[in-house]
Design an enzyme around this catalytic site. Sequence first.
Site: not given
Ligand code: AMP
Length: 281
Positions: A37, A35, A176
């Site tokens: 992402h 959620e 989130v």
């Molecule tokens: P990642 O796949 O972990 O590299 O994350 C991709 C993007 O999703 C990054 O900009 C993260 O900061 C964002 N993201 C990951 N987890 C969350 C979350 N719980 N709430 C909001 N954005 C998130």
Amino acid sequence: MKIINNPKAMQAFSQNQRRQGKTIGFVPTMGALHEGHLSLIRQARQENDIVIVSIFVNPAQFGPKEDLRKYPRNLRRDAKMCAKLGVDIIFNPDSKPMYPQNYKTYVAVEDLSWVLCGKFRPGHFRGVATVVTKLFNIVSPDVSYFGQKDAQQAIIIKKMVEDLDIPVRIEVMPTVRAEDGLALSSRNTYLNEAERRDALVLSQALHIAEDLAQAGVRDSAKIIRCIKGCVRKRKTARLEYASIIDLDDLTPVKAITEPCLLALAVWIGKTRLIDNTIIRP
Ligand code: AMP
């Protein structure tokens, strides 16, 4: 929705869209979508003609002892979620065309990359800045969406875009969380039942800190002592760092007189989790 693997084909697609005057919203991810992402993708969908999501587990941002190989991957499930939200393109390159054998060029955002997570994951933000620069050059987005969950990453990317005159707007969306407060993360899937319970200590510690600041505590050291005590009570938890820092330059803040960032990293068993909040006096 189309899946594009080849960086040159992705670039050609984007340039063609730009020539037609279409706006491109871009969400870079490492997949295993949740959620968190999806909130970025929804925002991108609302604000742009074309939405591109990249799914790339970037080897350059993992240390030699980190979880690159076991990082969760599930393209089919991710693609279903993206299609449902009206994503136009998933860009899912292999490592080889992104980093061919003679690859030589890296982007370093100095100082901001050496502190907090950067101190414990040397080279991590160099890998992040490098891949995000490459992705921006391939995708040519008008707007790119990042999560506040990775606050240091978002600050570094904003600085990089400013310093290198990259023509993209960076939007940072709120973290989130699960109903019980745990920030959603692809790494949460590593946790067993007991660890999942202990993982709540991150958001709980942030709450305690917020309450202390609201109650008038200004002394960062005092707040950090409380966080350490809170984490120590959980059997599987080990604090890596807890820092109260300036929102722009990530330098330590001794007395909380204006909004600043409280960031922490905690090992829960063998899983490293991060979380953060903005502390207001
Ligand atoms: P990642 O796949 O972990 O590299 O994350 C991709 C993007 O999703 C990054 O900009 C993260 O900061 C964002 N993201 C990951 N987890 C969350 C979350 N719980 N709430 C909001 N954005 C998130």
